[in-house]
Design a protein around this motif. Structure first.
Motif, PDB file in Angstrom:
ATOM      1  N   LEU A  94      48.539  13.006 -45.089  1.00  0.00           N
ATOM      2  CA  LEU A  94      48.310  13.471 -43.726  1.00  0.00           C
ATOM      3  C   LEU A  94      49.632  13.419 -42.965  1.00  0.00           C
ATOM      4  N   LEU A  95      49.976  14.522 -42.310  1.00  0.00           N
ATOM      5  CA  LEU A  95      51.239  14.634 -41.589  1.00  0.00           C
ATOM      6  C   LEU A  95      50.955  14.826 -40.101  1.00  0.00           C
ATOM      7  N   LEU A  96      51.526  13.968 -39.282  1.00  0.00           N
ATOM      8  CA  LEU A  96      51.296  13.999 -37.834  1.00  0.00           C
ATOM      9  C   LEU A  96      52.631  14.212 -37.129  1.00  0.00           C
ATOM     10  N   ASP A  97      52.795  15.368 -36.492  1.00  0.00           N
ATOM     11  CA  ASP A  97      54.056  15.712 -35.843  1.00  0.00           C
ATOM     12  C   ASP A  97      53.946  15.519 -34.332  1.00  0.00           C
ATOM     13  N   GLU A  98      54.292  14.325 -33.862  1.00  0.00           N
ATOM     14  CA  GLU A  98      54.197  13.958 -32.438  1.00  0.00           C
ATOM     15  C   GLU A  98      52.880  14.436 -31.843  1.00  0.00           C
ATOM     16  N   PRO A  99      51.746  14.067 -32.431  1.00  0.00           N
ATOM     17  CA  PRO A  99      50.466  14.627 -32.005  1.00  0.00           C
ATOM     18  C   PRO A  99      49.970  14.135 -30.660  1.00  0.00           C
ATOM     19  N   LEU A 100      50.582  13.093 -30.116  1.00  0.00           N
ATOM     20  CA  LEU A 100      50.076  12.503 -28.874  1.00  0.00           C
ATOM     21  C   LEU A 100      50.964  12.775 -27.668  1.00  0.00           C
ATOM     22  N   SER A 101      52.094  13.423 -27.872  1.00  0.00           N
ATOM     23  CA  SER A 101      53.093  13.520 -26.803  1.00  0.00           C
ATOM     24  C   SER A 101      52.643  14.378 -25.626  1.00  0.00           C
ATOM     25  N   ALA A 102      51.683  15.282 -25.846  1.00  0.00           N
ATOM     26  CA  ALA A 102      51.244  16.157 -24.757  1.00  0.00           C
ATOM     27  C   ALA A 102      50.096  15.563 -23.945  1.00  0.00           C
ATOM     28  N   LEU A 103      49.661  14.350 -24.296  1.00  0.00           N
ATOM     29  CA  LEU A 103      48.509  13.733 -23.648  1.00  0.00           C
ATOM     30  C   LEU A 103      48.953  12.731 -22.584  1.00  0.00           C
ATOM     31  N   ASP A 104      48.052  12.464 -21.617  1.00  0.00           N
ATOM     32  CA  ASP A 104      48.404  11.468 -20.607  1.00  0.00           C
ATOM     33  C   ASP A 104      48.322  10.066 -21.208  1.00  0.00           C
ATOM     34  N   ALA A 105      48.891   9.105 -20.504  1.00  0.00           N
ATOM     35  CA  ALA A 105      49.106   7.773 -21.074  1.00  0.00           C
ATOM     36  C   ALA A 105      47.814   7.105 -21.524  1.00  0.00           C
ATOM     37  N   LYS A 106      46.751   7.190 -20.726  1.00  0.00           N
ATOM     38  CA  LYS A 106      45.496   6.513 -21.066  1.00  0.00           C
ATOM     39  C   LYS A 106      44.867   7.113 -22.319  1.00  0.00           C
ATOM     40  N   VAL A 107      44.840   8.451 -22.378  1.00  0.00           N
ATOM     41  CA  VAL A 107      44.262   9.125 -23.543  1.00  0.00           C
ATOM     42  C   VAL A 107      45.118   8.853 -24.775  1.00  0.00           C
ATOM     43  N   ARG A 108      46.433   8.849 -24.603  1.00  0.00           N
ATOM     44  CA  ARG A 108      47.346   8.612 -25.723  1.00  0.00           C
ATOM     45  C   ARG A 108      47.111   7.227 -26.333  1.00  0.00           C
ATOM     46  N   LEU A 109      46.934   6.228 -25.489  1.00  0.00           N
ATOM     47  CA  LEU A 109      46.691   4.866 -25.971  1.00  0.00           C
ATOM     48  C   LEU A 109      45.392   4.795 -26.750  1.00  0.00           C
ATOM     49  N   SER A 110      44.342   5.394 -26.216  1.00  0.00           N
ATOM     50  CA  SER A 110      43.041   5.374 -26.885  1.00  0.00           C
ATOM     51  C   SER A 110      43.086   6.111 -28.211  1.00  0.00           C
ATOM     52  N   LEU A 111      43.707   7.278 -28.216  1.00  0.00           N
ATOM     53  CA  LEU A 111      43.698   8.110 -29.420  1.00  0.00           C
ATOM     54  C   LEU A 111      44.556   7.519 -30.526  1.00  0.00           C
ATOM     55  N   ARG A 112      45.650   6.873 -30.183  1.00  0.00           N
ATOM     56  CA  ARG A 112      46.478   6.294 -31.238  1.00  0.00           C
ATOM     57  C   ARG A 112      45.750   5.150 -31.946  1.00  0.00           C
ATOM     58  N   GLU A 113      44.932   4.397 -31.194  1.00  0.00           N
ATOM     59  CA  GLU A 113      44.136   3.346 -31.813  1.00  0.00           C
ATOM     60  C   GLU A 113      43.077   3.942 -32.739  1.00  0.00           C
ATOM     61  N   GLU A 114      42.488   5.053 -32.325  1.00  0.00           N
ATOM     62  CA  GLU A 114      41.441   5.681 -33.127  1.00  0.00           C
ATOM     63  C   GLU A 114      42.013   6.334 -34.378  1.00  0.00           C
ATOM     64  N   ILE A 115      43.195   6.956 -34.231  1.00  0.00           N
ATOM     65  CA  ILE A 115      43.851   7.547 -35.408  1.00  0.00           C
ATOM     66  C   ILE A 115      44.182   6.470 -36.424  1.00  0.00           C
ATOM     67  N   ARG A 116      44.682   5.347 -35.957  1.00  0.00           N
ATOM     68  CA  ARG A 116      45.032   4.256 -36.862  1.00  0.00           C
ATOM     69  C   ARG A 116      43.792   3.729 -37.583  1.00  0.00           C
ATOM     70  N   ARG A 117      42.697   3.546 -36.843  1.00  0.00           N
ATOM     71  CA  ARG A 117      41.479   3.042 -37.461  1.00  0.00           C
ATOM     72  C   ARG A 117      40.945   4.018 -38.503  1.00  0.00           C
ATOM     73  N   LEU A 118      40.980   5.289 -38.171  1.00  0.00           N
ATOM     74  CA  LEU A 118      40.504   6.315 -39.090  1.00  0.00           C
ATOM     75  C   LEU A 118      41.382   6.379 -40.338  1.00  0.00           C
ATOM     76  N   GLN A 119      42.706   6.298 -40.154  1.00  0.00           N
ATOM     77  CA  GLN A 119      43.625   6.333 -41.298  1.00  0.00           C
ATOM     78  C   GLN A 119      43.378   5.158 -42.237  1.00  0.00           C
ATOM     79  N   GLN A 120      43.132   3.992 -41.679  1.00  0.00           N
ATOM     80  CA  GLN A 120      42.863   2.824 -42.509  1.00  0.00           C
ATOM     81  C   GLN A 120      41.529   2.951 -43.233  1.00  0.00           C
ATOM     82  N   GLU A 121      40.545   3.517 -42.545  1.00  0.00           N
ATOM     83  CA  GLU A 121      39.221   3.687 -43.149  1.00  0.00           C
ATOM     84  C   GLU A 121      39.283   4.638 -44.340  1.00  0.00           C
TER      85      GLU A 121
END
Length: 357
Positions: free
Chosen positions: A165-192
């Protein structure tokens, strides 16, 4: 995201060997050697133009390299076209098809591979549940927020069950709150899923909070690849030290026995001591201790409240400014204008040449 699960993917080993790429007179990659272990999330971190996105695009098959090798599970994939490389990519701009619903965007790659319609729909719904958006299946991209669109893009990348899976700055266009939430979810999903993942970012906080290891690039070369804690506490170079976290530079002098003297005390050197030139010690704010003293050489010139910690900036008589992180209660005893003594830990210090003007 939903608690829905899918079967773990078959993760792969990715290797860049002596990878070089030139664009005219610009060297994007200058002999990159790097290995990503199966199931690992590795962040490529560095300033703009350091080569991190070029490396990702070469792996994806969207860019060619001038020399070197790119291997997946030991196989050189140079001559394999992008659509056959078994890699899913999520772009900074999402790149969803505006005329397709969320479900059809997710299922697009399956359709291109000739998967039956019923199976495409089943798989798309499964992935929409995985990213927490089953209710958006019939919505179009313009009807969704940026964070929702990025989740759809992630589901689409995972639809073909890629090995990488390749992620090219996928969160940079999002606001800070959404970016924080989504990075945690991406990490959890990647580990799963246990999928080998390369994540390109210029945001050190994202890299340190998400990755198993972080590879810091500079001018197309690898400066250091290590766990976040090692990268922060034991940077291999001055560039890494200053790029990852905050560092203060303090002038020092060399001693006859290969140590340095800084702020009136001798310290062993962590790593190599530059052979010549003016020297600086690099120190992190949490390693600088301050104590109020009427005759102290440092004077507090700024304070930034950070919650439990307050960051103070002090100035020495020679104009050197140093940052110190103190518990907020302790910092209250050092208001602006206060003179203070300054102490560094007794452990070895990182030393670099003073920057040239």
């Amino acid at each position: 995201m939903s608690t829905a699960t899918v079967a773990p993917t078959t993760s792969a080993t990715v290797e860049f060997r002596s990878l070089r790429r030139q664009f005219g007179t610009t060297t994007a990659l200058d002999g990159l050697d790097l290995t990503v272990e199966p199931g690992e999330l590795l962040a490529l971190l560095g300033p703009s133009g350091c080569g991190k996105t070029t490396a990702l695009r070469i792996l994806a098959g969207f860019e060619t390299h001038d020399s070197g090798e790119v291997l997946v599970d030991g196989e050189d994939i140079t001559r394999i076209p992008a659509h056959k490389r078994d890699a899913g990519m999520v772009f900074q701009s999402y790149s969803l098809f505006p005329h397709l619903t969320a479900a059809d965007n997710v299922a697009f790659g399956l359709r291109m591979r000739g998967v039956a319609k019923a199976e495409r729909r089943r798989r798309a719904q499964e992935l929409l549940e995985l990213v927490g958006l089953p209710q958006r299946a019939e919505h179009y991209p313009h009807q969704m927020s940026g964070g929702q669109q990025q989740r759809i893009a992630l589901a689409r990348a995972l639809a073909l069950q890629p090995r990488v899976l390749l992620l090219d700055e996928p969160l940079s266009a999002l606001d800070a709150k959404v970016r924080l939430s989504l990075r945690e979810e991406i990490r959890r999903l990647q580990q799963e899923l246990g999928i080998t993942t390369l994540f390109v970012t210029h945001d050190q906080e994202e890299a340190l909070s998400m990755a198993d290891r972080v590879a810091v690039l500079r001018a197309g070369r690898l400066e250091q690849c290590a766990t976040p804690s090692e990268l922060y506490s034991r940077p291999a170079t001055a560039f890494v030290a200053e790029f990852v976290g905050t560092m203060s530079r303090i002038p020092c002098s060399r001693t006859a026995d290969g140590q340095v003297e800084v702020l009136g005390r001798r310290h062993a050197v962590d790593g190599a001591l530059p052979a010549d030139g003016e020297l600086h010690v690099l120190v992190r704010p949490e390693n600088v201790e301050l104590a109020p003293a009427a005759d102290g050489p440092a004077q507090v010139i700024a304070a930034s409240f950070l919650g439990a910690v307050t960051r103070l900036t002090v100035r020495l008589p020679d104009g050197t400014e140093i940052k110190s992180d103190l518990p907020t209660e302790a910092a209250s005893a050092l208001p602006l204008g206060t003179h203070a003594t300054l102490t560094l830990p007794t452990r070895p210090v990182l030393v670099d040449r003073a920057p040239t003007a």
